[in-house]
Motif scaffolding. Structure first.
Motif, mmCIF file in Angstrom:
data_model
loop_
_atom_site.group_PDB
_atom_site.id
_atom_site.type_symbol
_atom_site.label_atom_id
_atom_site.label_comp_id
_atom_site.label_asym_id
_atom_site.label_seq_id
_atom_site.Cartn_x
_atom_site.Cartn_y
_atom_site.Cartn_z
ATOM 1 N N TYR A 173 0.828 -1.203 0.000
ATOM 2 C CA TYR A 173 0.000 0.000 0.000
ATOM 3 C C TYR A 173 0.871 1.265 0.000
ATOM 4 O O TYR A 173 0.631 2.208 -0.758
ATOM 5 N N VAL A 174 1.898 1.278 0.848
ATOM 6 C CA VAL A 174 2.805 2.429 0.913
ATOM 7 C C VAL A 174 3.614 2.523 -0.374
ATOM 8 O O VAL A 174 3.816 3.622 -0.915
ATOM 9 N N TRP A 175 4.067 1.394 -0.858
ATOM 10 C CA TRP A 175 4.815 1.314 -2.113
ATOM 11 C C TRP A 175 3.995 1.934 -3.244
ATOM 12 O O TRP A 175 4.481 2.788 -3.993
ATOM 13 N N TYR A 176 2.749 1.514 -3.366
ATOM 14 C CA TYR A 176 1.855 2.024 -4.406
ATOM 15 C C TYR A 176 1.611 3.528 -4.224
ATOM 16 O O TYR A 176 1.632 4.298 -5.196
ATOM 17 N N SER A 177 1.377 3.942 -2.984
ATOM 18 C CA SER A 177 1.105 5.353 -2.709
ATOM 19 C C SER A 177 2.302 6.232 -3.052
ATOM 20 O O SER A 177 2.144 7.350 -3.570
ATOM 21 N N TYR A 178 3.500 5.730 -2.779
ATOM 22 C CA TYR A 178 4.734 6.457 -3.108
ATOM 23 C C TYR A 178 4.846 6.614 -4.627
ATOM 24 O O TYR A 178 5.198 7.691 -5.129
ATOM 25 N N TYR A 179 4.558 5.553 -5.367
ATOM 26 C CA TYR A 179 4.515 5.637 -6.833
ATOM 27 C C TYR A 179 3.548 6.743 -7.281
ATOM 28 O O TYR A 179 3.887 7.600 -8.108
ATOM 29 N N LYS A 180 2.336 6.693 -6.749
ATOM 30 C CA LYS A 180 1.290 7.621 -7.185
ATOM 31 C C LYS A 180 1.640 9.061 -6.828
ATOM 32 O O LYS A 180 1.425 9.988 -7.631
ATOM 33 N N GLU A 181 2.174 9.254 -5.620
ATOM 34 C CA GLU A 181 2.573 10.593 -5.205
ATOM 35 C C GLU A 181 3.685 11.142 -6.096
ATOM 36 O O GLU A 181 3.672 12.323 -6.474
ATOM 37 N N SER A 182 4.640 10.301 -6.445
ATOM 38 C CA SER A 182 5.744 10.731 -7.308
ATOM 39 C C SER A 182 5.248 11.047 -8.712
ATOM 40 O O SER A 182 5.736 11.986 -9.361
ATOM 41 N N LEU A 183 4.295 10.256 -9.193
ATOM 42 C CA LEU A 183 3.712 10.492 -10.512
ATOM 43 C C LEU A 183 3.063 11.866 -10.577
ATOM 44 O O LEU A 183 3.140 12.559 -11.604
ATOM 45 N N ASN A 184 2.425 12.287 -9.502
ATOM 46 C CA ASN A 184 1.681 13.549 -9.494
ATOM 47 C C ASN A 184 2.470 14.724 -8.917
ATOM 48 O O ASN A 184 1.986 15.861 -8.941
ATOM 49 N N TYR A 185 3.671 14.460 -8.424
ATOM 50 C CA TYR A 185 4.475 15.533 -7.823
ATOM 51 C C TYR A 185 4.938 16.512 -8.900
ATOM 52 O O TYR A 185 5.313 16.114 -9.999
#
Length: 258
Positions: A173-185
């Protein structure tokens, strides 16, 4: 290996090697501190600090969705825990998003900023598709994605196995969230505020990533190193070149001034 307790009462593990000017290395989603296996050589020249961000590796996970700024605050908490004044910050890939967020919020704490394969925002369509593919793969099979990432970074069987095992410790879950946050940063509109010495390293063959390099022309003290015949995984696949670039950057920027 040491650990600190964050504001939520969870443990953040880190390695601490060497003496001198401190470098804190920030890993990309899922990979944890083991992705910097070949940066241990830098501990001969610096104090090398390798944390596992929350939800990664040996650190405790978190119950809420993490944001890039949350990870930046973890780095600040680690600096306070270690009683450091100024540090060199090194961010690899999406770890560069955390590094930039930290440098923008705490510029007085950053002696120098070093980014390998980093980006102020995901701009190209191919790069965006790479993020989305990784996120989809992670949902389908964290184990197979861990195998792909460890193989794409390391050839040595032992190091590759250690990276794979470490990846599997990460909370999906954290791994996925980190991906998503980086994608939108997106800090592209703030790059002129990164006025500290800045080292940018890119693999020449990773065009969908190094296409981001021109953004950093806004940074007054930026230096660029392009590693020939390298793809995105420069810290692992071309560690001797990257490590020397870090040493040269430090000596050229700070020692020669003295």
């Amino acid at each position: 290996m040491g650990y600190m307790i964050n504001k939520d009462g969870q443990r953040l593990f880190y390695e601490d090697h060497g003496v001198g000017n401190a470098i804190i290395c920030i890993h990309p989603p899922g990979m944890g501190r083991k992705v910097f296996a070949y940066q241990h050589e830098l501990s001969k020249h610096f104090r090398l600090i390798l944390p596992d961000l929350s939800g990664h590796g040996d650190s405790d996970t978190i119950k809420r969705k993490p944001h890039i700024e949350d990870f930046a605050e973890e780095i600040m908490a680690l600096i306070n825990h270690l009683k450091l004044d100024q540090v060199l910050i090194f961010g690899y890939s999406a770890g560069g998003s955390v590094a930039q967020a930290f440098a923008l919020k705490y510029p007085d704490k950053v002696k120098g900023l070093m980014l390998s394969g980093a980006f102020p925002k995901v701009q190209t369509k191919l790069f965006r598709l790479e993020f989305l593919a990784g996120m989809a793969w992670l949902k389908r099979s964290p184990r197979s994605l861990a195998k792909l990432l460890s193989r794409s970074h390391f050839k040595n069987t032992l190091v590759k196995r250690e990276q794979y095992t470490h990846l599997l410790k990460s909370d999906p879950y954290v791994w996925y969230s980190y991906y998503k946050e980086s994608l939108n940063y997106d800090c592209s509109h703030l790059l002129d505020k990164l006025d500290m010495p800045l080292l940018l390293v890119y693999g020449a063959r990773s065009e969908w990533v190094n296409h981001q390099a021109p953004f950093y022309k806004e940074c007054a003290q930026a230096a660029l190193v392009v590693v020939e015949k390298a793809y995105h995984q420069v810290p692992a696949t071309h560690s001797s070149i990257l490590n020397q670039a870090v040493i040269d950057f430090f000596h050229r920027t700070f020692i020669s001034r003295d």
